[in-house]
Scaffold this active site. Structure first.
Site, PDB file in Angstrom:
ATOM      1  N   LEU A   1       0.884  -1.167   0.000  1.00 14.06           N
ATOM      2  CA  LEU A   1       0.000   0.000   0.000  1.00 14.06           C
ATOM      3  C   LEU A   1       0.919   1.213   0.000  1.00 14.06           C
ATOM      4  O   LEU A   1       1.693   1.417   0.935  1.00 14.06           O
ATOM      5  CB  LEU A   1      -0.885   0.000   1.246  1.00 14.06           C
ATOM      6  CG  LEU A   1      -1.721  -1.262   1.463  1.00 14.06           C
ATOM      7  CD1 LEU A   1      -2.397  -1.222   2.820  1.00 14.06           C
ATOM      8  CD2 LEU A   1      -2.738  -1.431   0.366  1.00 14.06           C
ATOM      9  N   HIS A   2       0.862   2.007  -1.080  1.00 16.29           N
ATOM     10  CA  HIS A   2       1.772   3.142  -1.264  1.00 16.29           C
ATOM     11  C   HIS A   2       0.948   4.426  -1.260  1.00 16.29           C
ATOM     12  O   HIS A   2       0.280   4.742  -2.238  1.00 16.29           O
ATOM     13  CB  HIS A   2       2.517   2.971  -2.601  1.00 16.29           C
ATOM     14  CG  HIS A   2       3.665   3.917  -2.765  1.00 16.29           C
ATOM     15  ND1 HIS A   2       3.485   5.247  -3.028  1.00 16.29           N
ATOM     16  CD2 HIS A   2       4.999   3.708  -2.690  1.00 16.29           C
ATOM     17  CE1 HIS A   2       4.672   5.834  -3.129  1.00 16.29           C
ATOM     18  NE2 HIS A   2       5.609   4.908  -2.917  1.00 16.29           N
ATOM     19  N   ILE A   3       0.974   5.156  -0.139  1.00 15.84           N
ATOM     20  CA  ILE A   3       0.148   6.359   0.015  1.00 15.84           C
ATOM     21  C   ILE A   3       0.689   7.482  -0.860  1.00 15.84           C
ATOM     22  O   ILE A   3       1.784   7.986  -0.637  1.00 15.84           O
ATOM     23  CB  ILE A   3       0.090   6.818   1.487  1.00 15.84           C
ATOM     24  CG1 ILE A   3      -0.451   5.696   2.374  1.00 15.84           C
ATOM     25  CG2 ILE A   3      -0.753   8.083   1.614  1.00 15.84           C
ATOM     26  CD1 ILE A   3      -0.260   5.933   3.860  1.00 15.84           C
TER      27      ILE A   3
END
Length: 166
Positions: free
Chosen positions: A85-87
């Site tokens: 998960l890459h914000i």
């Protein structure tokens, strides 16, 4: 008697639902304005343009990586699938500013558990985009991915895709 107690093998989980890790608008990965993600160089998946700054766990599993800048996190699910998960995009340059982690590597999580909060306005100001890719980084174990229709999703409760592992 001992075989009854100790001889039962638990079946390996082969199917899994991945829930939205954010509330916002679900997008195709191809629509992410970064070729590393849109060309699936890191793996297949989807993305969400968040409407609020709370990242929750999309699966039951274990935190296997928390970047020191807190802009990205890796989770290994019960099926063995690994999800990144890459914000936002180019948020690594923010050096953790505006991000707060609520978990650490080795923690067990369930869908909806709060992982990271972030300042959405600060990301809009300092990074390329708020769009958050959801990537299956070990796609070689995946037999099938059934993606949900695009549109608004609620973090922790709406499905983004369902997978079946080999």
């Amino acid at each position: 008697m001992l075989k009854k107690l100790f001889g039962k093998k638990t079946e390996k989980q082969t199917e899994e639902t991945v829930y939205a890790p954010l509330t916002g608008r679900l997008l195709n990965l191809e629509d992410v304005p970064d070729p590393v993600f849109s060309q699936k160089m890191m793996g297949d998946g989807m993305a969400i343009e968040p409407s609020e700054g709370i990242l929750v766990s999309p699966v039951e599993g274990e935190i296997i990586q928390l970047f020191h800048t807190k802009h990205a996190i890796g989770i290994k699910s019960l099926t063995g699938m690994e999800i990144l998960l890459h914000i936002g995009l180019e948020t690594v340059a923010m050096n953790g500013e505006g991000f707060e982690a609520f978990v650490k590597e080795g923690d067990k999580v369930k869908p909806g558990d709060k992982l990271i909060t972030f300042d959405l306005n600060l990301i809009k100001e300092k990074a390329a985009s708020t769009i958050t890719p959801i990537i299956i980084t070990n796609g070689d174990i995946i037999e099938n991915v059934q993606k949900s229709p695009l549109g608004e999703v609620k973090g922790g409760s709406d499905k983004v895709f369902e997978i079946k592992v080999k």
